[in-house]
Design a protein around this motif. Structure first.
Motif, mmCIF file in Angstrom:
data_model
loop_
_atom_site.group_PDB
_atom_site.id
_atom_site.type_symbol
_atom_site.label_atom_id
_atom_site.label_comp_id
_atom_site.label_asym_id
_atom_site.label_seq_id
_atom_site.Cartn_x
_atom_site.Cartn_y
_atom_site.Cartn_z
ATOM 1 N N GLY A 185 1.234 -4.577 3.278
ATOM 2 C CA GLY A 185 0.066 -4.028 3.950
ATOM 3 C C GLY A 185 -1.061 -5.040 3.947
ATOM 4 N N SER A 186 -1.951 -4.934 4.933
ATOM 5 C CA SER A 186 -3.094 -5.839 4.971
ATOM 6 C C SER A 186 -4.274 -5.172 5.663
ATOM 7 N N TYR A 187 -5.442 -5.630 5.292
ATOM 8 C CA TYR A 187 -6.680 -5.157 5.912
ATOM 9 C C TYR A 187 -7.763 -6.200 5.674
ATOM 10 N N ASN A 188 -8.823 -6.129 6.461
ATOM 11 C CA ASN A 188 -9.947 -7.047 6.276
ATOM 12 C C ASN A 188 -10.836 -6.534 5.165
ATOM 13 N N TYR A 246 -1.298 -6.341 0.263
ATOM 14 C CA TYR A 246 -0.684 -5.634 -0.856
ATOM 15 C C TYR A 246 0.771 -5.374 -0.516
ATOM 16 N N THR A 247 1.580 -5.167 -1.543
ATOM 17 C CA THR A 247 3.015 -4.988 -1.343
ATOM 18 C C THR A 247 3.518 -3.753 -2.074
ATOM 19 N N GLY A 248 4.689 -3.318 -1.683
ATOM 20 C CA GLY A 248 5.337 -2.181 -2.316
ATOM 21 C C GLY A 248 6.675 -1.919 -1.648
ATOM 22 N N ARG A 249 7.269 -0.776 -1.968
ATOM 23 C CA ARG A 249 8.538 -0.382 -1.354
ATOM 24 C C ARG A 249 8.355 0.969 -0.684
ATOM 25 N N CYS A 269 6.436 6.871 6.874
ATOM 26 C CA CYS A 269 6.826 6.053 5.738
ATOM 27 C C CYS A 269 6.439 6.778 4.465
ATOM 28 N N VAL A 270 7.338 6.802 3.508
ATOM 29 C CA VAL A 270 7.056 7.364 2.186
ATOM 30 C C VAL A 270 7.083 6.210 1.198
ATOM 31 N N ILE A 271 5.976 6.055 0.461
ATOM 32 C CA ILE A 271 5.903 5.016 -0.559
ATOM 33 C C ILE A 271 5.452 5.638 -1.868
ATOM 34 N N LEU A 272 5.904 5.046 -2.967
ATOM 35 C CA LEU A 272 5.494 5.513 -4.287
ATOM 36 C C LEU A 272 4.130 4.927 -4.617
ATOM 37 N N SER A 273 3.222 5.754 -5.083
ATOM 38 C CA SER A 273 1.874 5.278 -5.375
ATOM 39 C C SER A 273 1.843 4.295 -6.542
ATOM 40 N N ASN A 274 2.802 4.382 -7.452
ATOM 41 C CA ASN A 274 2.802 3.463 -8.590
ATOM 42 C C ASN A 274 3.492 2.137 -8.274
ATOM 43 N N GLU A 275 4.073 2.002 -7.083
ATOM 44 C CA GLU A 275 4.756 0.764 -6.719
ATOM 45 C C GLU A 275 4.015 -0.018 -5.647
ATOM 46 N N ILE A 276 2.793 0.382 -5.348
ATOM 47 C CA ILE A 276 2.026 -0.333 -4.335
ATOM 48 C C ILE A 276 0.729 -0.822 -4.970
ATOM 49 N N ASP A 277 0.302 -2.001 -4.562
ATOM 50 C CA ASP A 277 -0.840 -2.666 -5.190
ATOM 51 C C ASP A 277 -2.198 -2.104 -4.777
ATOM 52 N N ALA A 278 -2.259 -1.359 -3.677
ATOM 53 C CA ALA A 278 -3.524 -0.819 -3.182
ATOM 54 C C ALA A 278 -3.255 0.530 -2.522
ATOM 55 N N VAL A 279 -4.302 1.245 -2.222
ATOM 56 C CA VAL A 279 -4.154 2.538 -1.545
ATOM 57 C C VAL A 279 -4.187 2.287 -0.043
ATOM 58 N N VAL A 323 -6.243 4.380 6.807
ATOM 59 C CA VAL A 323 -6.204 4.344 8.263
ATOM 60 C C VAL A 323 -6.740 2.988 8.732
ATOM 61 N N GLY A 324 -6.015 2.365 9.668
ATOM 62 C CA GLY A 324 -6.416 1.068 10.199
ATOM 63 C C GLY A 324 -5.763 -0.119 9.530
ATOM 64 N N HIS A 325 -5.130 0.086 8.374
ATOM 65 C CA HIS A 325 -4.416 -1.010 7.723
ATOM 66 C C HIS A 325 -3.190 -1.364 8.557
ATOM 67 N N THR A 326 -2.750 -2.592 8.447
ATOM 68 C CA THR A 326 -1.526 -3.039 9.092
ATOM 69 C C THR A 326 -0.414 -2.993 8.060
ATOM 70 N N ILE A 327 0.721 -2.415 8.443
ATOM 71 C CA ILE A 327 1.896 -2.348 7.580
ATOM 72 C C ILE A 327 3.025 -3.114 8.260
ATOM 73 N N SER A 328 3.629 -4.047 7.531
ATOM 74 C CA SER A 328 4.770 -4.802 8.036
ATOM 75 C C SER A 328 5.980 -4.483 7.183
ATOM 76 N N ALA A 329 7.090 -4.274 7.854
ATOM 77 C CA ALA A 329 8.367 -4.041 7.183
ATOM 78 C C ALA A 329 9.413 -4.820 7.968
ATOM 79 N N GLY A 330 9.887 -5.895 7.385
ATOM 80 C CA GLY A 330 10.829 -6.753 8.103
ATOM 81 C C GLY A 330 10.115 -7.411 9.274
#
Length: 121
Positions: free
Chosen positions: A28-31, A50-53, A76-86, A89-96
């Motif tokens: 994930g990324s944001y300004n 930030y990264t996660g699964r 997308c379902v992600i575990l809150s304890n496996e991601i570096d940030a919250v 809305v507006g964040h960019t998410i990349s997967a592959g």
């Protein structure tokens, strides 16, 4: 051990086991904070990543209404304890090779997971 811990433990095991083929590395990324100059249209904000699964799936066809859920949207379902940030809305998410914009974030009542409504970027 509370309900949040139990959910995260069981989902983490599922991500490592039965769901392993469906799990994606999420970036994930944001300004971040910065100052925008309207004359030059440049900003001093730096991109924060930030990264996660997570598990990314599509919506059922009958849920696609063209207004709230469009063709190409994903969830997308992600575990809150496996991601570096919250995620927000507006964040960019990349997967592959796929890139999405976060359209909606729904934390579950225990805070163990985030469900994201993603729209292709």
């Amino acid at each position: 051990m509370g309900m949040k811990d139990k959910l995260q433990t069981k989902l983490s095991k599922a991500f490592d086991g039965k769901l392993e083929d469906a799990v994606s590395q999420i970036v994930g990324s944001y300004n971040g904070p910065g100052v925008f100059d309207p004359v030059t249209e440049e900003t001093t904000a730096e991109t924060i990543t930030y990264t996660g699964r997570g598990v990314i799936t599509g919506f059922k066809v009958e849920r696609i209404d063209g207004i709230n859920i469009k063709v190409g949207d994903a969830k997308c379902v992600i575990l809150s304890n496996e991601i570096d940030a919250v995620p927000d809305v507006g964040h960019t998410i990349s997967a592959g090779t796929e890139n999405f914009l976060v359209h909606l974030v729904l934390p579950d009542p225990t805070g163990a997971t985030y469900q994201l409504h993603l729209r292709r970027a």
